[in-house]
Design a protein around this motif. Structure first.
Motif, PDB file in Angstrom:
ATOM      1  N   ILE A  27       0.919  -1.302  -0.464  1.00  0.00           N
ATOM      2  CA  ILE A  27      -0.259   0.063  -0.021  1.00  0.00           C
ATOM      3  C   ILE A  27       0.812   1.003   0.270  1.00  0.00           C
ATOM      4  N   VAL A  28       0.737   2.073  -1.088  1.00  0.00           N
ATOM      5  CA  VAL A  28       1.140   3.970  -0.934  1.00  0.00           C
ATOM      6  C   VAL A  28       0.622   4.234  -1.105  1.00  0.00           C
ATOM      7  N   ASN A  29       1.037   5.298  -0.025  1.00  0.00           N
ATOM      8  CA  ASN A  29       0.605   6.688   0.563  1.00  0.00           C
ATOM      9  C   ASN A  29       1.367   7.091   0.404  1.00  0.00           C
ATOM     10  N   SER A  54       6.772  -0.930   7.227  1.00  0.00           N
ATOM     11  CA  SER A  54       6.419   0.807   6.930  1.00  0.00           C
ATOM     12  C   SER A  54       7.810   0.742   6.304  1.00  0.00           C
ATOM     13  N   PHE A  55       8.170   1.562   4.895  1.00  0.00           N
ATOM     14  CA  PHE A  55       9.069   2.205   4.477  1.00  0.00           C
ATOM     15  C   PHE A  55       8.829   3.227   5.048  1.00  0.00           C
ATOM     16  N   SER A  56       9.287   4.566   5.101  1.00  0.00           N
ATOM     17  CA  SER A  56       9.377   5.774   4.947  1.00  0.00           C
ATOM     18  C   SER A  56      10.197   6.129   4.524  1.00  0.00           C
ATOM     19  N   ILE A  57       9.859   7.366   3.597  1.00  0.00           N
ATOM     20  CA  ILE A  57      10.161   8.319   2.806  1.00  0.00           C
ATOM     21  C   ILE A  57      10.172   9.669   2.434  1.00  0.00           C
ATOM     22  N   GLY A  58      11.496  10.817   2.536  1.00  0.00           N
ATOM     23  CA  GLY A  58      10.797  12.109   2.469  1.00  0.00           C
ATOM     24  C   GLY A  58      10.455  12.591   3.481  1.00  0.00           C
ATOM     25  N   ASP A  59       9.833  13.316   3.521  1.00  0.00           N
ATOM     26  CA  ASP A  59       9.606  14.189   5.023  1.00  0.00           C
ATOM     27  C   ASP A  59       9.479  13.875   5.869  1.00  0.00           C
ATOM     28  N   SER A  60      10.220  13.492   7.721  1.00  0.00           N
ATOM     29  CA  SER A  60       9.547  12.935   8.500  1.00  0.00           C
ATOM     30  C   SER A  60       8.482  13.245   8.926  1.00  0.00           C
ATOM     31  N   ALA A  61       7.669  12.420   9.583  1.00  0.00           N
ATOM     32  CA  ALA A  61       6.646  12.405  10.437  1.00  0.00           C
ATOM     33  C   ALA A  61       6.232  12.002  11.779  1.00  0.00           C
ATOM     34  N   ASP A  62       5.232  12.777  12.127  1.00  0.00           N
ATOM     35  CA  ASP A  62       4.622  11.844  13.855  1.00  0.00           C
ATOM     36  C   ASP A  62       4.047  10.676  13.651  1.00  0.00           C
ATOM     37  N   PHE A  63       3.955   9.659  13.988  1.00  0.00           N
ATOM     38  CA  PHE A  63       3.504   8.372  13.925  1.00  0.00           C
ATOM     39  C   PHE A  63       3.061   7.868  15.978  1.00  0.00           C
ATOM     40  N   LEU A  64       1.822   8.184  16.177  1.00  0.00           N
ATOM     41  CA  LEU A  64       0.730   8.031  16.794  1.00  0.00           C
ATOM     42  C   LEU A  64       0.725   6.129  17.018  1.00  0.00           C
ATOM     43  N   TYR A  65       0.535   5.508  17.738  1.00  0.00           N
ATOM     44  CA  TYR A  65       0.194   3.703  18.259  1.00  0.00           C
ATOM     45  C   TYR A  65      -0.146   3.952  19.609  1.00  0.00           C
ATOM     46  N   GLY A  66      -1.193   3.250  19.473  1.00  0.00           N
ATOM     47  CA  GLY A  66      -1.508   2.251  20.495  1.00  0.00           C
ATOM     48  C   GLY A  66      -2.422   1.697  21.210  1.00  0.00           C
ATOM     49  N   VAL A  67      -2.638   0.942  22.032  1.00  0.00           N
ATOM     50  CA  VAL A  67      -4.070   0.138  21.996  1.00  0.00           C
ATOM     51  C   VAL A  67      -5.460   0.323  21.856  1.00  0.00           C
ATOM     52  N   ARG A  68      -5.621   1.741  21.546  1.00  0.00           N
ATOM     53  CA  ARG A  68      -7.247   2.319  21.757  1.00  0.00           C
ATOM     54  C   ARG A  68      -7.555   3.599  21.026  1.00  0.00           C
ATOM     55  N   ARG A  69      -7.815   3.689  20.080  1.00  0.00           N
ATOM     56  CA  ARG A  69      -8.347   4.198  18.802  1.00  0.00           C
ATOM     57  C   ARG A  69      -8.589   5.805  19.547  1.00  0.00           C
ATOM     58  N   ASN A  70      -7.607   6.315  20.618  1.00  0.00           N
ATOM     59  CA  ASN A  70      -7.537   7.080  21.745  1.00  0.00           C
ATOM     60  C   ASN A  70      -5.746   8.015  21.231  1.00  0.00           C
ATOM     61  N   SER A  75       8.471  14.344  -5.511  1.00  0.00           N
ATOM     62  CA  SER A  75       7.614  15.401  -4.846  1.00  0.00           C
ATOM     63  C   SER A  75       8.033  16.094  -3.603  1.00  0.00           C
ATOM     64  N   PRO A  76       8.158  16.781  -2.985  1.00  0.00           N
ATOM     65  CA  PRO A  76       8.452  16.780  -2.087  1.00  0.00           C
ATOM     66  C   PRO A  76       6.690  16.412  -0.296  1.00  0.00           C
ATOM     67  N   GLY A  77       7.863  16.218  -0.037  1.00  0.00           N
ATOM     68  CA  GLY A  77       5.961  15.176   1.090  1.00  0.00           C
ATOM     69  C   GLY A  77       6.940  13.976   1.531  1.00  0.00           C
ATOM     70  N   ARG A  78       6.122  12.958   1.702  1.00  0.00           N
ATOM     71  CA  ARG A  78       6.696  11.494   2.666  1.00  0.00           C
ATOM     72  C   ARG A  78       5.578  10.763   1.816  1.00  0.00           C
ATOM     73  N   LEU A  79       6.421   9.818   1.177  1.00  0.00           N
ATOM     74  CA  LEU A  79       5.782   8.607   0.704  1.00  0.00           C
ATOM     75  C   LEU A  79       5.765   7.511   2.026  1.00  0.00           C
ATOM     76  N   ASN A  80       4.854   7.008   1.489  1.00  0.00           N
ATOM     77  CA  ASN A  80       4.854   5.542   2.787  1.00  0.00           C
ATOM     78  C   ASN A  80       4.977   4.772   2.363  1.00  0.00           C
ATOM     79  N   LEU A  81       5.208   3.389   2.324  1.00  0.00           N
ATOM     80  CA  LEU A  81       4.344   2.441   1.740  1.00  0.00           C
ATOM     81  C   LEU A  81       4.618   1.115   2.851  1.00  0.00           C
ATOM     82  N   THR A  82       3.214   0.893   2.657  1.00  0.00           N
ATOM     83  CA  THR A  82       3.836  -0.945   3.695  1.00  0.00           C
ATOM     84  C   THR A  82       3.938  -2.243   3.129  1.00  0.00           C
ATOM     85  N   PHE A  83       4.495  -3.005   3.182  1.00  0.00           N
ATOM     86  CA  PHE A  83       4.210  -4.239   2.850  1.00  0.00           C
ATOM     87  C   PHE A  83       3.634  -4.962   3.542  1.00  0.00           C
ATOM     88  N   ARG A  84       2.588  -6.147   3.313  1.00  0.00           N
ATOM     89  CA  ARG A  84       1.833  -7.020   3.695  1.00  0.00           C
ATOM     90  C   ARG A  84       1.416  -8.681   3.184  1.00  0.00           C
TER      91      ARG A  84
END
Ligand SMILES: O=C(O)CCC(=O)C(=O)O
Ligand SMILES: [Fe+2]
Length: 126
Positions: A21-23, A52-68, A115-124
Motif C-alpha cells: 500500500i502506497v501513501n 512500513s518504509f518511510s521516504i521523504g519528509d519526517s512524520a509524527d506517528f501515533l500508536y496505542g491499544v485504543r483509538r484515542n 515531489s516534496p512530501g512523504r512517501l510511505n510503503l507498507t508491505f503485508r
C-alpha cells in the motif's frame, strides 16, 4: 513492548508480502488512528507483520491499544526508517497526525525527482 531485539524475525512470524500500500502525504497530509485489518483472517490471526518504509519528509506517528490520540504513544518516522508491527501488536491503532515539511534530506528530492512530501510503503501478506 520488547526491547533489545536485534532481528524482528526472532519475535515475529515470517511472511511473504503480496500487497504494497502506497501513501503519499503532502504538507497537510494526515491519517487518522486506525487498525490494519483488511488482510485475510489467517494473516491477522497469525499476527503476520506489517513492514512500513518511510521516504521523504519526517512524520509524527501515533500508536496505542485504543483509538484515542490522547493516550497514544508517539515516535517520529524519518526518511529511511522501517517500522514493523506484528504478533500481539498486529491490531495496534496507529496514524499519522502531521508531516514536518522540508525535513527530508535535501538530496532526496533533487536526485530522485520525488515531489516534496512523504512517501510511505507498507508491505503485508494477504
Ligand atoms: O504512513 C504511515 O506511516 C502509516 C500508513 C498506514 O498506516 C497504512 O497505510 O495503513
Ligand atoms: Fe495502517
Amino acid at each position: 513492548m520488547e526491547y533489545g531485539v536485534l532481528h524482528a524475525e526472532d519475535i515475529l512470524p515470517s511472511m511473504t508480502p503480496d500487497i504494497c500500500i502506497v501513501n503519499f502525504y503532502t504538507n497537510n497530509g494526515k491519517l487518522g488512528l486506525h487498525q490494519d485489518r483488511d488482510e485475510s483472517r489467517e494473516s491477522l490471526q497469525k499476527g503476520l507483520p506489517v513492514v512500513s518504509f518511510s521516504i521523504g519528509d519526517s512524520a509524527d506517528f501515533l500508536y496505542g491499544v485504543r483509538r484515542n490520540e490522547e493516550e497514544a504513544e508517539w515516535v517520529m518516522l524519518e526518511s529511511g526508517d522501517v517500522l514493523i508491527f506484528g504478533g500481539e501488536f498486529r491490531h495496534i491503532f496507529h496514524g499519522v497526525p502531521s508531516i514536518l515539511p522540508n525535513s527530508a534530506p535535501k538530496e532526496l528530492f533533487r536526485d530522485s525527482g520525488l515531489s516534496p512530501g512523504r512517501l510511505n510503503l507498507t508491505f503485508r501478506q494477504y
